[in-house]
Structures are given as structure tokens and as C-alpha cells.
Design a protein around this motif. Structure first.
Motif, PDB file in Angstrom:
ATOM      1  N   ILE A 145     -15.515 -18.581   0.228  1.00 40.11           N
ATOM      2  CA  ILE A 145     -15.312 -19.284   1.497  1.00 40.11           C
ATOM      3  C   ILE A 145     -16.038 -20.623   1.482  1.00 40.11           C
ATOM      4  CG2 ILE A 145     -15.865 -19.244   3.974  1.00 40.11           C
ATOM      5  CD1 ILE A 145     -15.373 -16.239   3.920  1.00 40.11           C
ATOM      6  N   ALA A 146     -17.281 -20.610   0.990  1.00 36.63           N
ATOM      7  CA  ALA A 146     -18.058 -21.851   0.934  1.00 36.63           C
ATOM      8  C   ALA A 146     -17.375 -22.877   0.030  1.00 36.63           C
ATOM      9  CB  ALA A 146     -19.470 -21.560   0.445  1.00 36.63           C
ATOM     10  N   LEU A 147     -16.894 -22.434  -1.128  1.00 35.46           N
ATOM     11  CA  LEU A 147     -16.251 -23.360  -2.062  1.00 35.46           C
ATOM     12  C   LEU A 147     -14.928 -23.880  -1.511  1.00 35.46           C
ATOM     13  CD1 LEU A 147     -16.947 -21.475  -5.422  1.00 35.46           C
ATOM     14  CD2 LEU A 147     -18.159 -23.455  -4.483  1.00 35.46           C
ATOM     15  N   LEU A 148     -14.111 -22.983  -0.944  1.00 30.01           N
ATOM     16  CA  LEU A 148     -12.838 -23.414  -0.373  1.00 30.01           C
ATOM     17  C   LEU A 148     -13.049 -24.277   0.862  1.00 30.01           C
ATOM     18  CD1 LEU A 148     -10.681 -20.153  -0.660  1.00 30.01           C
ATOM     19  CD2 LEU A 148     -10.382 -22.277  -1.940  1.00 30.01           C
ATOM     20  N   GLY A 149     -14.055 -23.904   1.682  1.00 30.65           N
ATOM     21  CA  GLY A 149     -14.344 -24.700   2.876  1.00 30.65           C
ATOM     22  C   GLY A 149     -14.765 -26.111   2.522  1.00 30.65           C
ATOM     23  N   ALA A 150     -15.559 -26.252   1.485  1.00 30.03           N
ATOM     24  CA  ALA A 150     -15.983 -27.587   1.048  1.00 30.03           C
ATOM     25  C   ALA A 150     -14.799 -28.383   0.506  1.00 30.03           C
ATOM     26  CB  ALA A 150     -17.073 -27.462  -0.013  1.00 30.03           C
ATOM     27  N   ARG A 151     -13.919 -27.707  -0.216  1.00 31.14           N
ATOM     28  CA  ARG A 151     -12.798 -28.401  -0.849  1.00 31.14           C
ATOM     29  C   ARG A 151     -11.687 -28.732   0.147  1.00 31.14           C
ATOM     30  NH1 ARG A 151      -9.566 -31.186  -2.441  1.00 31.14           N
ATOM     31  NH2 ARG A 151      -8.405 -31.235  -4.403  1.00 31.14           N
ATOM     32  N   LEU A 152     -11.337 -27.792   1.018  1.00 27.40           N
ATOM     33  CA  LEU A 152     -10.173 -27.954   1.884  1.00 27.40           C
ATOM     34  C   LEU A 152     -10.507 -28.412   3.298  1.00 27.40           C
ATOM     35  CD1 LEU A 152      -8.204 -24.729   0.835  1.00 27.40           C
ATOM     36  CD2 LEU A 152      -7.938 -27.065  -0.042  1.00 27.40           C
ATOM     37  N   LEU A 153     -11.701 -28.052   3.788  1.00 29.16           N
ATOM     38  CA  LEU A 153     -12.067 -28.389   5.166  1.00 29.16           C
ATOM     39  C   LEU A 153     -13.136 -29.462   5.253  1.00 29.16           C
ATOM     40  CD1 LEU A 153     -12.268 -24.765   6.665  1.00 29.16           C
ATOM     41  CD2 LEU A 153     -10.287 -26.309   6.628  1.00 29.16           C
ATOM     42  N   GLY A 154     -13.721 -29.817   4.133  1.00 24.92           N
ATOM     43  CA  GLY A 154     -14.801 -30.799   4.151  1.00 24.92           C
ATOM     44  C   GLY A 154     -16.099 -30.251   4.681  1.00 24.92           C
ATOM     45  N   ASP A 155     -16.292 -28.919   4.607  1.00 23.66           N
ATOM     46  CA  ASP A 155     -17.545 -28.326   5.066  1.00 23.66           C
ATOM     47  C   ASP A 155     -18.707 -28.796   4.185  1.00 23.66           C
ATOM     48  OD1 ASP A 155     -16.160 -26.968   6.966  1.00 23.66           O
ATOM     49  OD2 ASP A 155     -16.420 -24.974   6.085  1.00 23.66           O
ATOM     50  N   PRO A 156     -19.835 -29.117   4.792  1.00 30.68           N
ATOM     51  CA  PRO A 156     -21.008 -29.475   3.982  1.00 30.68           C
ATOM     52  C   PRO A 156     -21.599 -28.241   3.311  1.00 30.68           C
ATOM     53  CG  PRO A 156     -21.600 -29.403   6.298  1.00 30.68           C
ATOM     54  CD  PRO A 156     -20.108 -29.196   6.241  1.00 30.68           C
ATOM     55  N   LEU A 157     -22.267 -28.444   2.191  1.00 29.63           N
ATOM     56  CA  LEU A 157     -22.945 -27.365   1.479  1.00 29.63           C
ATOM     57  C   LEU A 157     -24.423 -27.726   1.319  1.00 29.63           C
ATOM     58  CD1 LEU A 157     -20.355 -26.467  -1.315  1.00 29.63           C
ATOM     59  CD2 LEU A 157     -20.867 -25.179   0.773  1.00 29.63           C
ATOM     60  N   PRO A 158     -25.199 -27.642   2.400  1.00 26.93           N
ATOM     61  CA  PRO A 158     -26.617 -27.990   2.314  1.00 26.93           C
ATOM     62  C   PRO A 158     -27.367 -27.017   1.417  1.00 26.93           C
ATOM     63  CG  PRO A 158     -26.130 -26.965   4.419  1.00 26.93           C
ATOM     64  CD  PRO A 158     -24.809 -27.204   3.758  1.00 26.93           C
ATOM     65  N   PRO A 159     -28.471 -27.467   0.835  1.00 26.60           N
ATOM     66  CA  PRO A 159     -29.248 -26.594  -0.076  1.00 26.60           C
ATOM     67  C   PRO A 159     -29.679 -25.278   0.564  1.00 26.60           C
ATOM     68  CG  PRO A 159     -29.979 -28.872  -0.272  1.00 26.60           C
ATOM     69  CD  PRO A 159     -29.027 -28.833   0.885  1.00 26.60           C
ATOM     70  N   ARG A 160     -30.023 -25.303   1.851  1.00 28.15           N
ATOM     71  CA  ARG A 160     -30.459 -24.069   2.510  1.00 28.15           C
ATOM     72  C   ARG A 160     -29.332 -23.038   2.547  1.00 28.15           C
ATOM     73  NH1 ARG A 160     -34.929 -24.258   6.454  1.00 28.15           N
ATOM     74  NH2 ARG A 160     -36.146 -26.127   6.051  1.00 28.15           N
ATOM     75  N   LEU A 161     -28.108 -23.496   2.779  1.00 20.47           N
ATOM     76  CA  LEU A 161     -26.974 -22.587   2.822  1.00 20.47           C
ATOM     77  C   LEU A 161     -26.750 -21.950   1.452  1.00 20.47           C
ATOM     78  CD1 LEU A 161     -24.476 -21.364   4.177  1.00 20.47           C
ATOM     79  CD2 LEU A 161     -23.228 -23.442   3.575  1.00 20.47           C
ATOM     80  N   LEU A 162     -26.768 -22.766   0.411  1.00 20.55           N
ATOM     81  CA  LEU A 162     -26.557 -22.259  -0.941  1.00 20.55           C
ATOM     82  C   LEU A 162     -27.667 -21.301  -1.356  1.00 20.55           C
ATOM     83  CD1 LEU A 162     -25.368 -25.551  -2.691  1.00 20.55           C
ATOM     84  CD2 LEU A 162     -23.965 -23.650  -1.875  1.00 20.55           C
ATOM     85  N   ALA A 163     -28.912 -21.654  -1.025  1.00 19.38           N
ATOM     86  CA  ALA A 163     -30.038 -20.785  -1.372  1.00 19.38           C
ATOM     87  C   ALA A 163     -29.952 -19.457  -0.626  1.00 19.38           C
ATOM     88  CB  ALA A 163     -31.355 -21.487  -1.057  1.00 19.38           C
ATOM     89  N   GLY A 164     -29.624 -19.512   0.658  1.00 17.48           N
ATOM     90  CA  GLY A 164     -29.503 -18.290   1.441  1.00 17.48           C
ATOM     91  C   GLY A 164     -28.400 -17.385   0.938  1.00 17.48           C
ATOM     92  N   MET A 165     -27.264 -17.977   0.553  1.00 18.05           N
ATOM     93  CA  MET A 165     -26.164 -17.177   0.038  1.00 18.05           C
ATOM     94  C   MET A 165     -26.540 -16.520  -1.286  1.00 18.05           C
ATOM     95  SD  MET A 165     -22.844 -19.515   0.974  1.00 18.05           S
ATOM     96  CE  MET A 165     -21.679 -18.269   0.462  1.00 18.05           C
ATOM     97  N   ALA A 166     -27.283 -17.224  -2.132  1.00 11.36           N
ATOM     98  CA  ALA A 166     -27.715 -16.645  -3.405  1.00 11.36           C
ATOM     99  C   ALA A 166     -28.628 -15.444  -3.171  1.00 11.36           C
ATOM    100  CB  ALA A 166     -28.426 -17.699  -4.249  1.00 11.36           C
ATOM    101  N   VAL A 167     -29.568 -15.575  -2.232  1.00  4.57           N
ATOM    102  CA  VAL A 167     -30.482 -14.473  -1.924  1.00  4.57           C
ATOM    103  C   VAL A 167     -29.712 -13.290  -1.344  1.00  4.57           C
ATOM    104  CG1 VAL A 167     -32.421 -13.755  -0.475  1.00  4.57           C
ATOM    105  CG2 VAL A 167     -32.475 -15.982  -1.606  1.00  4.57           C
TER     106      VAL A 167
END
Length: 312
Positions: free
Chosen positions: A111-133
Motif C-alpha cells: 500500500i505504501a509503495l503503490l500510494g507513493a507511486r499512484l497517489l503521491g503519498d509521502p513516505l516519511p522516515p518515521r512511517l517507513l521505520a514504524g512499518m519495518a518494526v
């Protein structure tokens, strides 16, 4: 456009209702799935949900959604309400819990990858770190709760397809929520999913005749609460934030499943399971947090939201 100070709180509350009800669905699926096949269970769930949503739609007199919203509604209905439910029901009968957790929980990442590609959603470091955890926690929960069941290639493929359908459905639903109401998007998405599952009608009728009452009640519960109510609160929260953040929020589901299994089924979680649940919740907290300098009442604005504001 002015935003009420209560909006972020209402959106957070709606997201909380969603993850709690979706977590409860796993307990009900375990009961209903013993008496109903994957397709029949999905159809019965969707018909129950569509009936409840249809009543509310008529009471509120909202009518049909505008034509511009139908593309997103149709895609999310086919992928998320229809295909996802059948594939997930089937896949979880073929693989152990650890494999299912590993494969299905790539959904929020997609969802994060598609949202960034198709919707222009930002991917801030906190979001990526939280998803990894959270992903690490979800895998830990699944592995710790696995029995000695095996995994089939078919089961892994079905869980992967379910994760992909979930991600595609969420990303398709997001633009539709800018053109139609939350109730319209949810109701007609559920109806589209039910239509897709109509080939399982004979299975549903046959299996319902011999199913125990508890299994049928659990199927109806799945339709009324984790589908009709939870998908509506999901859409409400999604319309007020990005698809990426909402996807990350669902990582709280594994932790809640552990708690509900403990309370409802007497399945006492082990230390590894508890640690995995804690990781899930910690990751969600990180992904939903903002830097201290960020404004507390505003969410990152996706390209879809910017375009909708410009054309308003």
C-alpha cells in the motif's frame, strides 16, 4: 477549506474501531470456517454486510455515487471485498500461521509503495521505520503461534494474491472517497464484491443447511461488524489521511488477535508472542507519530487530495 479540531480525533477513533473489529474477525473465521468453504463464507459475509449497509444508505437517502467515483468503487469491490476475502479464506486453510503472517502482512508495505507511486503519498522516515518494526512483530506473532502444519505452494500463492488485492483495493478506494460519501463507497464496494462471489451461491445454500447455528451466526457477525461497520470506519479514516498511514495502522491487528484469542479462546500467549505483539503496537505508534515541528492538525497531502482541492 476549514478542518474541525475534532476531525483528527474522530479519524483516530474510526481507525481504532476498524482494527479492533478486524482483529475479532480472525476469531470468528476460525469458527465459521470449519463449516463453510472459503467462497461460501465470503459470499455470506458480503451479503450480510451489504444488507446492513443498504438499509443505512436508504435511511440516509444518499442514492447512487457520482459516475466519477465508480471506477475506484468497482476496482476496490472486485479486489478487496471480493477476491481478497476468498483468497485469504482459502489460503489460510493451506498454510501455517507463520507463513500467512509473513505473506499477508506485506499488504501494508505494498500500500505504501503503490500510494507513493499512484497517489503521491509521502513516505516519511518515521512511517517507513514504524512499518519495518510492525512487520517484524507480525512475523514474530505468526511464527510463535504456528503449530506443526505445513505450507503449500498454493497456499503461499493465495496469501500473496490476497495481500496484493488488499493493497490494490485500498489504493483504488482512496480517490473514490474524494468524489463520493464514505457510506456510498463502502456500500457499493461491498455489493460489487458480493456480485463477484455469486458463483458460490449454491455452496452457501448447501452448507448453510448443514452448518451449526454458531458457525452461521459467526458468518453473520463477520458481515455486520468486521465488514459493514469496520469497512465504513476504515473509509472514514482513510478519507482523512493517506493510504500509507492507514495501511501501517492495520499492523495493530496481530497484537489484538493475540489478546482476543487469550480472552475468548483461552490460548495463553508465550513470551515470544507477547514480544511480537508489543513490536506491532510500537511500530504503529512510530508510524503514526509526527516530528515535534509538524503541525498537529494536518496530515500529509497526497497528489489526489491536492488535485481534488484545486478542482473544488
Amino acid at each position: 477549506m476549514s478542518v474541525s479540531p475534532r476531525t483528527p480525533l474522530l479519524a483516530a477513533g474510526a481507525a481504532t474501531v476498524t482494527v479492533v473489529l478486524w482483529a475479532s474477525a480472525f476469531v470468528s473465521i476460525r469458527s465459521a470456517g470449519a463449516a463453510y468453504s472459503p467462497g461460501a463464507l465470503a459470499l455470506g459475509r458480503l451479503l450480510s454486510g451489504a444488507l446492513v449497509l443498504g438499509v443505512f444508505l436508504l435511511v440516509r437517502r444518499e442514492g447512487l455515487p457520482p459516475r466519477s467515483a465508480w471506477r475506484g468503487i468497482a476496482i476496490s469491490g472486485v479486489l478487496w471485498f471480493g477476491f481478497y476475502m476468498v483468497a485469504l479464506n482459502w489460503g489460510e486453510q493451506q498454510v501455517d500461521a507463520g507463513t500467512a503472517a509473513l505473506v499477508v502482512n506485506i499488504g501494508p508495505i505494498l500500500i505504501a509503495l503503490l500510494g507513493a507511486r499512484l497517489l503521491g503519498d509521502p513516505l516519511p522516515p518515521r512511517l517507513l521505520a514504524g512499518m519495518a518494526v510492525s512487520f517484524a512483530g507480525a512475523v514474530t506473532v505468526g511464527l510463535s503461534m504456528s503449530g506443526e502444519g505445513g505450507s503449500s505452494v498454493l497456499g503461499v500463492a493465495l496469501c500473496l494474491l490476497a495481500a496484493m488485492a488488499y493493497a490494490g483495493g485500498v489504493v483504488a478506494q482512496k480517490p473514490a472517497l474524494g468524489r463520493a460519501s464514505v457510506l456510498q463507497v463502502t456500500t457499493f464496494g461491498c455489493l460489487v464484491g458480493a456480485v463477484c462471489c455469486l458463483p458460490f451461491s449454491w455452496q452457501l445454500v448447501t452448507e448453510a443447511a448443514g452448518a451449526p447455528l454458531s458457525a452461521t451466526l459467526n458468518m453473520v457477525y463477520l458481515g455486520v461488524f468486521p465488514t459493514a461497520l469496520a469497512f465504513t470506519t476504515w473509509a472514514y479514516a482513510l478519507s482523512r489521511t493517506t493510504a500509507s498511514r492507514m495501511g501501517a495502522t492495520t499492523y495493530a491487528v496481530p497484537a489484538l488477535v493475540v489478546l482476543m484469542s487469550w480472552l475468548a479462546l483461552g490460548e495463553v500467549p508465550g513470551p515470544l508472542t507477547m514480544a511480537g505483539g508489543a513490536l506491532c503496537l510500537a511500530g504503529v505508534a512510530v508510524s503514526r507519530s509526527r516530528p515535534r515541528s509538524a503541525a498537529p492538525t494536518s496530515e500529509p497531502v497526497s497528489r489526489t487530495e491536492r488535485e481534488a482541492t484545486t478542482s473544488a
